[in-house]
Design a protein around this motif. Structure first.
Motif, short mmCIF file in Angstrom:
data_model
loop_
_atom_site.label_atom_id
_atom_site.label_comp_id
_atom_site.label_asym_id
_atom_site.label_seq_id
_atom_site.Cartn_x
_atom_site.Cartn_y
_atom_site.Cartn_z
N LEU A 248 9.42 -20.24 9.43
CA LEU A 248 9.84 -19.40 8.31
C LEU A 248 10.09 -17.95 8.75
CD1 LEU A 248 7.40 -20.46 5.45
CD2 LEU A 248 9.66 -21.38 6.02
N ALA A 249 11.08 -17.36 8.12
CA ALA A 249 11.25 -15.91 8.25
C ALA A 249 10.11 -15.24 7.48
CB ALA A 249 12.59 -15.50 7.67
N GLN A 250 9.62 -14.14 8.00
CA GLN A 250 8.51 -13.42 7.37
C GLN A 250 8.90 -11.98 7.11
OE1 GLN A 250 4.67 -13.82 9.29
NE2 GLN A 250 5.29 -15.74 10.25
N LEU A 251 8.39 -11.46 6.02
CA LEU A 251 8.57 -10.05 5.68
C LEU A 251 7.23 -9.54 5.18
CD1 LEU A 251 10.33 -7.55 5.11
CD2 LEU A 251 10.74 -8.50 2.83
N TRP A 252 6.71 -8.52 5.85
CA TRP A 252 5.43 -7.94 5.43
C TRP A 252 5.70 -6.56 4.86
CZ3 TRP A 252 1.07 -9.24 9.52
CH2 TRP A 252 0.94 -10.63 9.59
N LEU A 253 5.15 -6.31 3.68
CA LEU A 253 5.36 -5.05 2.97
C LEU A 253 4.03 -4.34 2.73
CD1 LEU A 253 7.82 -6.46 0.25
CD2 LEU A 253 8.45 -5.14 2.27
N ASP A 254 4.12 -3.05 2.60
CA ASP A 254 2.98 -2.20 2.21
C ASP A 254 3.30 -1.61 0.85
OD1 ASP A 254 1.11 -2.22 4.19
OD2 ASP A 254 1.84 -0.43 5.22
N ILE A 255 2.45 -1.85 -0.14
CA ILE A 255 2.72 -1.35 -1.49
C ILE A 255 1.69 -0.29 -1.85
CG2 ILE A 255 3.11 -1.98 -3.90
CD1 ILE A 255 4.83 -3.75 -2.30
N THR A 256 2.16 0.85 -2.29
CA THR A 256 1.25 1.90 -2.74
C THR A 256 1.58 2.25 -4.19
OG1 THR A 256 1.22 2.80 -0.51
CG2 THR A 256 0.31 4.19 -2.25
N VAL A 257 0.59 2.06 -5.06
CA VAL A 257 0.74 2.34 -6.49
C VAL A 257 -0.01 3.63 -6.79
CG1 VAL A 257 0.42 1.45 -8.82
CG2 VAL A 257 0.81 -0.14 -6.91
N THR A 258 0.69 4.59 -7.37
CA THR A 258 0.08 5.90 -7.62
C THR A 258 0.09 6.20 -9.10
OG1 THR A 258 1.04 6.59 -5.51
CG2 THR A 258 0.07 8.30 -6.90
N GLY A 259 -1.10 6.31 -9.69
CA GLY A 259 -1.21 6.65 -11.10
C GLY A 259 -1.95 7.96 -11.25
N GLU A 260 -2.80 8.02 -12.26
CA GLU A 260 -3.54 9.26 -12.48
C GLU A 260 -4.98 8.88 -12.83
OE1 GLU A 260 -1.74 13.00 -14.36
OE2 GLU A 260 -2.89 12.06 -15.96
N GLU A 261 -5.91 9.55 -12.18
CA GLU A 261 -7.31 9.32 -12.43
C GLU A 261 -7.64 9.68 -13.88
OE1 GLU A 261 -11.13 11.20 -10.27
OE2 GLU A 261 -9.49 10.59 -8.95
N ALA A 262 -8.43 8.86 -14.52
CA ALA A 262 -8.85 9.18 -15.90
C ALA A 262 -10.23 8.57 -16.10
CB ALA A 262 -7.87 8.61 -16.92
N HIS A 263 -10.93 9.09 -17.08
CA HIS A 263 -12.27 8.59 -17.38
C HIS A 263 -12.18 7.21 -18.02
CE1 HIS A 263 -16.35 8.43 -18.88
NE2 HIS A 263 -16.63 9.54 -18.22
N GLY A 264 -13.12 6.34 -17.68
CA GLY A 264 -13.15 5.00 -18.26
C GLY A 264 -13.38 5.01 -19.77
N GLY A 265 -13.78 6.16 -20.31
CA GLY A 265 -13.95 6.28 -21.75
C GLY A 265 -12.73 6.85 -22.46
N SER A 266 -11.70 7.16 -21.70
CA SER A 266 -10.51 7.79 -22.31
C SER A 266 -9.63 6.74 -22.98
CB SER A 266 -9.73 8.55 -21.25
OG SER A 266 -9.19 7.66 -20.30
N ALA A 267 -8.79 7.22 -23.89
CA ALA A 267 -7.91 6.33 -24.66
C ALA A 267 -6.96 5.58 -23.73
CB ALA A 267 -7.13 7.14 -25.68
#
Lengths: 412, 412
Positions: free
Chosen positions: B212-231
């Motif tokens: 099989l042909a192979q393709l390896w990727l690196d994924i970086t997801v960037t959000g924003e830190e927030a408190h677990g009690g926030s809406a």
């Protein structure tokens, strides 16, 4: 509406003066608990309090209790408070606003010669942040009898410094009994929202009527290791099962109007071309209604069972910790609502999802909180910001509610 | 169908004899490359080869080349091979089956006095597993000119032992040029499937026509830190975005009939009550058709863009590594199909998603592979198992295809 001449401008000046202590280059503060800077902040607050004739007592865990007597010393005091310590890269308002707004109320009472029936108290709680010494909300926790005093005094920071020793080193261990604060007649805490709701809805005052119930779970997904080149159909892929269940955490929180967070996740064997055999992750569920929180728990367990069966994997959902719903005092919430109406300020009732000293106070003392907006919901960050108008909105609601409560509260 | 009297029983006896070297209590083998056990396994193979009049040459990276001359020494040899090294908790068949089935073909040729036109060669490749010294498929990689010989000889294991020194220590560095193996006329490798397909479909012979042909990727997801009690509504939750995209990896692989694996994932800031600001994960995509692999890549990038826009988060999809489709020789695949038909064995054409020495051989030499079932698809595990019947099915197909090829192959 009271005639108490509180000054938003003077409050703002005090905030900016306090922010000079352990200021950071980016406009925030690094004033962690029991550092020299914390000592300086306490000393400044004491000077300000003594300048308006208040007494300053300190208890054995360092809580500062500033007191202005009332006409009737037998009445239980009406208290305000929050904290002067910050996160390592904290802002200028988290905690400090509640303390200095309380100071401004005392200043206005002093200047106007206003007498209240009950005494008025302002508390600066020790180590609300928990950034240097864990757990957070230490001073209020000891005062309300939730933590053992001796255990807290023996806590160490990551460098090995001992809490009790640091407290004495900066000169702020007093001899008052922290448990005496359980006899407060009422407690109000003004705080920035630490969320974006009020700003987004353009509402200057949040009236906080409860602290959300919390449920923390540990999820372990167990599949079978397989080569990344192997066929899909026979796989028992722990990662794909986990990804589905992580999404279910969000779906369930949205469906119930609660909060769901997956803050930690680990993978085994952690190799690019190996189908994971084990994924562990944490779940933090919160809701303002215990019954809804229980439904969230049940829904997640059902989803876990469904995913496990369909994918021929194991999913273990384990209870890690919970925190019950903490209702605040309906009387004090009503006082805040009347105060906001009296000032023609838009307000909304809301829960706090985040821990505050008020959440511990509420276990023993009638309690309510006021939230004001903060820019973009940002806190625990040097970029934390509020407007002078928001600060003043919180101040006047606090002042009016405190005054009304101090004049109406029955004997303690 | 040849009349070559290969013996499944003798093959099985040889497998069990070889499995005694570095046997583990659970019925597997821990015979890692260039250990004393590897040396003993090589010595046993050499004794067996010399007993049937074959020559044994060793090259500078330790590949063992066992040769039986043909009538026409100018013809390019027809080769069989695999490896005798195992994983730290490996099984008795992965690699060993291909080597000892090749030995059994040579034994049957010898006993029956069969002459072939082309010489027949059996290769025991050094360090296929890559468990002790990385990378895997070292001997075949050097032989085919894909790795620098000097670089490979200087590789160290985790304890600091040097590959070249260990090779000399166990007495298995020869002076032949590994690159000479590029002039093989054909290469057949018999191997266990390391997947459950053949067993599940009750097919004894897989005819492997491509890697099989192979393709390896690196994924970086960037959000924003927030408190677990926030809406929930204002959150920019990197974990929830990542969970959706992880699921998309599986959906896309299934939709295209390829393979998709997320084997690694990390979270920041990695705290139970903090909405993650950053999640990184790896993607391993494989497919037998390069065009389909390209569609999988494009589909994932589209899903990433959709999720990023909807969730107001950043998703970076970065190319990490790829491996082209490696087609095997149609002539040799056809020879295997004729051999299976001649023995009335059900077979199916299939790709290998997993690396084998044959995948490197195929860069320079006409190559094909035979897969036989293994129980539950389990390999790299002491519980790895096959039946004597499966071993014999692979053996007879190998024998017939080698014989036909050695008698029909043109001059090299």
């Amino acid at each position: 509406m009271s005639n108490l001449p509180v000054s938003g401008a003077r409050l703002w000046d005090s905030l900016m003066e306090m922010a000079k202590i352990d200021a950071t280059p980016k406009g925030g503060n690094n004033r962690q608990t029991l550092t020299d800077g914390d000592g300086q902040a306490r000393a400044l607050l004491r000077r300000w309090a003594e300048a308006i004739g208040c007494s300053v007592a300190v208890d054995r865990v360092g809580n500062m209790v500033i007191r202005r007597e009332g006409r009737d010393p037998s009445r239980a005091p009406v208290a305000m408070g929050s904290h002067l310590d910050t996160q390592p890269s904290g802002g200028r308002f988290d905690g400090v606003l509640g303390v200095l707004a309380g100071l401004e109320v005392l200043r206005a009472l002093h200047e106007s010669g206003t007498e209240t029936e009950a005494p008025i108290v302002l508390v600066n709680w020790t180590n609300e942040e928990g950034a240097r010494f864990s757990p957070p909300m230490m001073g209020s926790g000891v005062a309300m009898g939730l933590f053992e005093e001796a255990e807290i005094l023996a806590k160490q920071d990551p460098a090995g410094a001992v809490f009790g020793e640091e407290l004495r080193r900066i000169g702020w261990q007093g001899d008052a009994d922290p448990a005496a604060l359980q006899s407060l007649g009422a407690y109000f805490e003004l705080h920035i929202e630490q969320g974006p709701t009020l700003e987004a809805e353009n509402i200057p005052v949040g009236i906080v009527d409860r602290a959300l119930a919390q449920l923390w779970l540990d999820i372990t997904v167990t599949g079978e290791e397989a080569h990344g080149g192997s066929a899909m159909a026979p796989r028992r892929d722990a990662m794909m099962g986990a990804a589905q269940l992580v999404q279910a955490v969000e779906e369930i929180a949205l469906a119930e109007g609660g909060r769901g967070t997956v803050g930690r996740l680990t993978v085994q064997p952690d190799s690019r071309n190996v189908v994971p055999s084990r994924v562990w992750f944490s779940v933090d569920f919160r809701h303002g209604e215990p019954a809804a929180l229980a439904r969230m728990d049940a829904a997640l367990r059902q989803r876990a069972a469904d995913i496990a069966a369909r994918r021929r994997i194991g999913i273990d959902v384990a209870h890690f910790w919970d925190f019950p719903l903490t209702p605040f005092s309906e009387d004090l919430v009503a006082a805040l609502q009347r105060a906001a109406e009296g000032r023609n300020l838009r307000s909304k009732r809301m829960p706090t999802g985040i821990g505050h000293d008020a959440v511990y106070l509420a276990r023993r003392v009638p309690t309510a909180m006021i939230f004001v907006p903060c820019e973009g919901g940002v806190s625990h960050n040097e970029a934390e910001n509020i407007t002078p108008e928001w600060a003043e909105a919180g101040l006047v609601v606090l002042a009016d509610a405190v005054l009304a409560t101090a004049n109406s509260i029955r004997e303690g």
